[in-house]
Design a protein around this motif. Sequence first.
Motif, PDB file in Angstrom:
ATOM      1  N   PRO A  69       0.825  -1.208   0.000  1.00  0.00           N
ATOM      2  CA  PRO A  69       0.000   0.000   0.000  1.00  0.00           C
ATOM      3  C   PRO A  69       0.869   1.272   0.000  1.00  0.00           C
ATOM      4  CG  PRO A  69      -0.932  -1.603   1.498  1.00  0.00           C
ATOM      5  CD  PRO A  69       0.384  -2.164   1.052  1.00  0.00           C
ATOM      6  N   GLY A  70       0.505   2.211  -0.864  1.00  0.00           N
ATOM      7  CA  GLY A  70       1.250   3.459  -0.970  1.00  0.00           C
ATOM      8  C   GLY A  70       2.352   3.443  -1.997  1.00  0.00           C
ATOM      9  N   ASP A  71       2.787   2.248  -2.446  1.00  0.00           N
ATOM     10  CA  ASP A  71       3.813   2.175  -3.487  1.00  0.00           C
ATOM     11  C   ASP A  71       3.284   2.751  -4.793  1.00  0.00           C
ATOM     12  OD1 ASP A  71       5.714   1.026  -1.888  1.00  0.00           O
ATOM     13  OD2 ASP A  71       5.410  -1.026  -2.625  1.00  0.00           O
ATOM     14  N   ARG A  72       4.196   3.269  -5.597  1.00  0.00           N
ATOM     15  CA  ARG A  72       3.816   3.816  -6.897  1.00  0.00           C
ATOM     16  C   ARG A  72       4.255   2.862  -7.993  1.00  0.00           C
ATOM     17  NH1 ARG A  72       5.949   9.032  -3.959  1.00  0.00           N
ATOM     18  NH2 ARG A  72       4.025   9.425  -2.819  1.00  0.00           N
ATOM     19  N   VAL A  73       3.315   2.589  -8.895  1.00  0.00           N
ATOM     20  CA  VAL A  73       3.547   1.630  -9.976  1.00  0.00           C
ATOM     21  C   VAL A  73       3.248   2.308 -11.305  1.00  0.00           C
ATOM     22  CG1 VAL A  73       2.912  -0.602 -10.961  1.00  0.00           C
ATOM     23  CG2 VAL A  73       2.919  -0.295  -8.469  1.00  0.00           C
ATOM     24  N   GLY A  74       4.225   2.329 -12.212  1.00  0.00           N
ATOM     25  CA  GLY A  74       4.023   2.923 -13.523  1.00  0.00           C
ATOM     26  C   GLY A  74       3.188   2.034 -14.421  1.00  0.00           C
ATOM     27  N   LEU A  75       2.466   2.661 -15.357  1.00  0.00           N
ATOM     28  CA  LEU A  75       1.641   1.926 -16.324  1.00  0.00           C
ATOM     29  C   LEU A  75       1.755   2.633 -17.665  1.00  0.00           C
ATOM     30  CD1 LEU A  75      -0.307  -0.312 -17.020  1.00  0.00           C
ATOM     31  CD2 LEU A  75      -2.144   0.980 -15.913  1.00  0.00           C
ATOM     32  N   MET A  76       2.368   1.953 -18.621  1.00  0.00           N
ATOM     33  CA  MET A  76       2.674   2.555 -19.926  1.00  0.00           C
ATOM     34  C   MET A  76       2.127   1.668 -21.030  1.00  0.00           C
ATOM     35  SD  MET A  76       6.439   3.463 -21.463  1.00  0.00           S
ATOM     36  CE  MET A  76       6.632   4.267 -23.071  1.00  0.00           C
ATOM     37  N   SER A  77       1.050   2.128 -21.665  1.00  0.00           N
ATOM     38  CA  SER A  77       0.407   1.292 -22.671  1.00  0.00           C
ATOM     39  C   SER A  77      -0.566   2.130 -23.481  1.00  0.00           C
ATOM     40  CB  SER A  77      -0.341   0.145 -21.984  1.00  0.00           C
ATOM     41  OG  SER A  77      -1.179  -0.539 -22.885  1.00  0.00           O
ATOM     42  N   ARG A  78      -0.905   1.617 -24.650  1.00  0.00           N
ATOM     43  CA  ARG A  78      -2.041   2.175 -25.380  1.00  0.00           C
ATOM     44  C   ARG A  78      -3.320   1.874 -24.604  1.00  0.00           C
ATOM     45  NH1 ARG A  78      -2.402  -0.834 -30.687  1.00  0.00           N
ATOM     46  NH2 ARG A  78      -1.831  -2.526 -29.257  1.00  0.00           N
ATOM     47  N   THR A  79      -4.410   2.459 -25.048  1.00  0.00           N
ATOM     48  CA  THR A  79      -5.712   2.184 -24.449  1.00  0.00           C
ATOM     49  C   THR A  79      -6.144   0.766 -24.819  1.00  0.00           C
ATOM     50  OG1 THR A  79      -6.354   4.499 -24.488  1.00  0.00           O
ATOM     51  CG2 THR A  79      -8.131   2.891 -24.441  1.00  0.00           C
ATOM     52  N   ARG A  80      -6.294  -0.095 -23.810  1.00  0.00           N
ATOM     53  CA  ARG A  80      -6.669  -1.482 -24.040  1.00  0.00           C
ATOM     54  C   ARG A  80      -7.265  -2.050 -22.755  1.00  0.00           C
ATOM     55  NH1 ARG A  80      -1.147  -4.665 -25.246  1.00  0.00           N
ATOM     56  NH2 ARG A  80      -2.340  -6.488 -24.570  1.00  0.00           N
ATOM     57  N   TYR A  81      -7.908  -3.200 -22.886  1.00  0.00           N
ATOM     58  CA  TYR A  81      -8.572  -3.830 -21.746  1.00  0.00           C
ATOM     59  C   TYR A  81      -7.619  -4.037 -20.577  1.00  0.00           C
ATOM     60  CZ  TYR A  81     -10.806  -7.621 -19.061  1.00  0.00           C
ATOM     61  OH  TYR A  81     -11.317  -8.408 -18.059  1.00  0.00           O
ATOM     62  N   THR A  97      -1.200   4.369  -9.048  1.00  0.00           N
ATOM     63  CA  THR A  97      -0.829   4.231 -10.460  1.00  0.00           C
ATOM     64  C   THR A  97      -0.187   5.514 -10.981  1.00  0.00           C
ATOM     65  OG1 THR A  97      -2.720   2.768 -10.787  1.00  0.00           O
ATOM     66  CG2 THR A  97      -1.659   3.638 -12.755  1.00  0.00           C
ATOM     67  N   VAL A  98       0.917   5.347 -11.707  1.00  0.00           N
ATOM     68  CA  VAL A  98       1.586   6.478 -12.367  1.00  0.00           C
ATOM     69  C   VAL A  98       1.509   6.233 -13.873  1.00  0.00           C
ATOM     70  CG1 VAL A  98       3.722   7.797 -12.621  1.00  0.00           C
ATOM     71  CG2 VAL A  98       3.152   6.733 -10.414  1.00  0.00           C
ATOM     72  N   PRO A  99       0.547   6.828 -14.567  1.00  0.00           N
ATOM     73  CA  PRO A  99       0.424   6.587 -16.012  1.00  0.00           C
ATOM     74  C   PRO A  99       1.543   7.258 -16.794  1.00  0.00           C
ATOM     75  CG  PRO A  99      -1.186   8.214 -15.299  1.00  0.00           C
ATOM     76  CD  PRO A  99      -0.514   7.717 -14.062  1.00  0.00           C
ATOM     77  N   VAL A 100       1.985   6.587 -17.850  1.00  0.00           N
ATOM     78  CA  VAL A 100       3.013   7.113 -18.749  1.00  0.00           C
ATOM     79  C   VAL A 100       2.488   6.958 -20.171  1.00  0.00           C
ATOM     80  CG1 VAL A 100       5.413   6.956 -19.516  1.00  0.00           C
ATOM     81  CG2 VAL A 100       4.815   6.349 -17.149  1.00  0.00           C
ATOM     82  N   TYR A 101       2.499   8.023 -20.959  1.00  0.00           N
ATOM     83  CA  TYR A 101       2.042   7.920 -22.349  1.00  0.00           C
ATOM     84  C   TYR A 101       2.913   6.918 -23.103  1.00  0.00           C
ATOM     85  CZ  TYR A 101      -1.084  11.950 -21.962  1.00  0.00           C
ATOM     86  OH  TYR A 101      -2.096  12.807 -21.616  1.00  0.00           O
ATOM     87  N   GLU A 102       2.260   6.091 -23.909  1.00  0.00           N
ATOM     88  CA  GLU A 102       3.007   5.048 -24.622  1.00  0.00           C
ATOM     89  C   GLU A 102       3.904   5.637 -25.706  1.00  0.00           C
ATOM     90  OE1 GLU A 102       2.346   3.755 -27.879  1.00  0.00           O
ATOM     91  OE2 GLU A 102       0.698   5.079 -28.427  1.00  0.00           O
ATOM     92  N   THR A 103       3.726   6.904 -26.015  1.00  0.00           N
ATOM     93  CA  THR A 103       4.579   7.586 -26.993  1.00  0.00           C
ATOM     94  C   THR A 103       5.755   8.305 -26.336  1.00  0.00           C
ATOM     95  OG1 THR A 103       3.116   9.520 -26.848  1.00  0.00           O
ATOM     96  CG2 THR A 103       2.686   7.949 -28.623  1.00  0.00           C
ATOM     97  N   SER A 104       5.887   8.173 -25.024  1.00  0.00           N
ATOM     98  CA  SER A 104       6.910   8.929 -24.288  1.00  0.00           C
ATOM     99  C   SER A 104       8.325   8.531 -24.704  1.00  0.00           C
ATOM    100  CB  SER A 104       6.751   8.720 -22.789  1.00  0.00           C
ATOM    101  OG  SER A 104       5.538   9.262 -22.317  1.00  0.00           O
TER     102      SER A 104
END
Length: 610
Positions: A69-81, A97-104
């Motif tokens: 709990p409290g940890d930060r996890v990146g998520l880098m992907s196109r829009t998908r299920y 969650t820390v979102p990252v644009y898949e074009t980054s």
Amino acid sequence: MQEFSLPARYQVPADGHLPGLLAANAERHGDVAVYSRDGGEGWADVTARRFHAEVEAVAKGLLRAGIAPGDRVGLMSRTRYEWSLVDFAIWTVGAVTVPVYETSSPEQIAWNLSDSGAVAVVVETPEHRAAVASVREELPALDHVWCLDAPGEEAVGLLTAAGADVPDEDLRAATATLTPDSPATVIYTSGTTGRPKGCVLTHRAFLTVCGNVVAALGPLFRTGHSSVLLFLPLAHVFARMVQVAAALAPIRLGHVGDVSTLTDDLASFRPTIVLGVPRVFEKVYNAAGAKARAGGKGRIFDRAADTAVAYSRALDTAAGPAWPLRLRHRIFDRLVYRRLRAALGGRATHAISGGAALGARLGHFYRGIGFTVLEGYGLTETCAPTAFNPWDAPRIGTVGRPLPGTSVRIADDGEVLVRGEHLFTRYLNDEAAGAAAMVDGWFRTGDLGALDEDGYLSITGRKKEILVTAGGKNVAPAVIEDRVRAHALVAECMVVGEGRPFVGALITLDDAFLSDWAAGEGLGGLPPEELLRHPRLLAAVQEAVDQGNAAVSRAESVRAFRVLPGRFTEESGHLTPSLKLKRHVVARDFAAEIDALYDRDPRGGAGRPH
């Protein structure tokens, strides 16, 4: 000082959090389809009970890997299920969650993951994994990298298998650490003027926004009937809000990762709600017009468009549309409008648009064909919409009324201020910026606007983007730019003129429409550099500029413009991932073109190409 608020229509429960939405759906709507997956051979529904089980299985894998709990996890992907699946799994273990644009770029990936202190990241492709590996030395806290599409070691399968022996009680204990005020995500702002800032949004913020949106737009969020197709990037707060709103209602949600297939996906999924940004709706309109002209039916389309706009405008009058207009409207509905609605899936009567102004004419056009676009307004800091148009009383040209339970105030200098439970709590690692953004509990949006007597908000520009000409005239670029960009030929428009004798503009063209236009004008064989200088093309662009100038005074109007080769793109560094102009980068890279606009005073015309 103007101020307006509406009473809340949804209250966040004292023990509310985002994973709780899935548990409630599994219990109350277990057999209802809440997601649809596109496996390449059609859409396969996923019930509320099954989605909840899949999320918990992945969440147990995260626990087994040591995600706490409290940890930060990146998520880098196109829009998908799998994005929604992993996002909810991260929340279920109490993590952030820390979102990252898949074009980054690797540099952008490094900034998001290092500034947030991410201990793990889920990426989509082996190429994304390689990009993370290239900056691994800058990420000392990063312990895990999982890949959704890695052959033989797909992230969802690996995590599900790893967590198979994790007791249910351990997962319940992790989820129980959450409160409404626990951080849910750190979303990095677009960074139009510098380093992106990590905006911390809580479970309360999402529940407040989505609960009140669903309550206010109730007929559009009918469980077991309504559906929405998500094609915006889930790294953006607007798409994340839609993801959560669909779960809160709940309604069926589909994902599209490649907008090049959007027309086919709309036809096969047939959503009841369409959401997007203005450029999507502009492209649908322009493509329909181009197709009509190519088939020799351009005049019919233009008359149909004019009729739709007139019909919509008449709906706002006490008398309503007169019978001759109603008759024309009925005829064009059979000839034109129903085909346009079919291109948008055929079932949707409403769309939700945000990110920029749609433009009054286009708004009236869509309502006139039976497809009402509800414009809204918000920022990352407000967890997406802080205002939106009512489904049954839209006021075209505005961004609607404040979100129920929030307040909007117009400061003495015209800046829009916002207060409510949906606001961000802070900028991560930047207390000074967070403090500067607030005044007495009100968030300073940086946007300029006005409220009418019924509380409908109009946005007139960005405070920081106001230009002051050499003559001392204040100019809000967005007013002109939005109008010019609505023209079929125009891709982007950037108004310039700070400290200059008059207002000018840099314009790029829509490649697809330019090709059709040139062919129709008999100019298809010209080299690109000659085409961009051709008098007939410049005259057509002048028409777009004239449309923009019609919205402002002469002192604010564009008196000279330059058509640039190519496009402003994210890859070129001129657009953010959410497609906002990086004005300082454009101004730097095209300084010579801007200077050329002022080589001589364009006497005798309100606009003139250079």
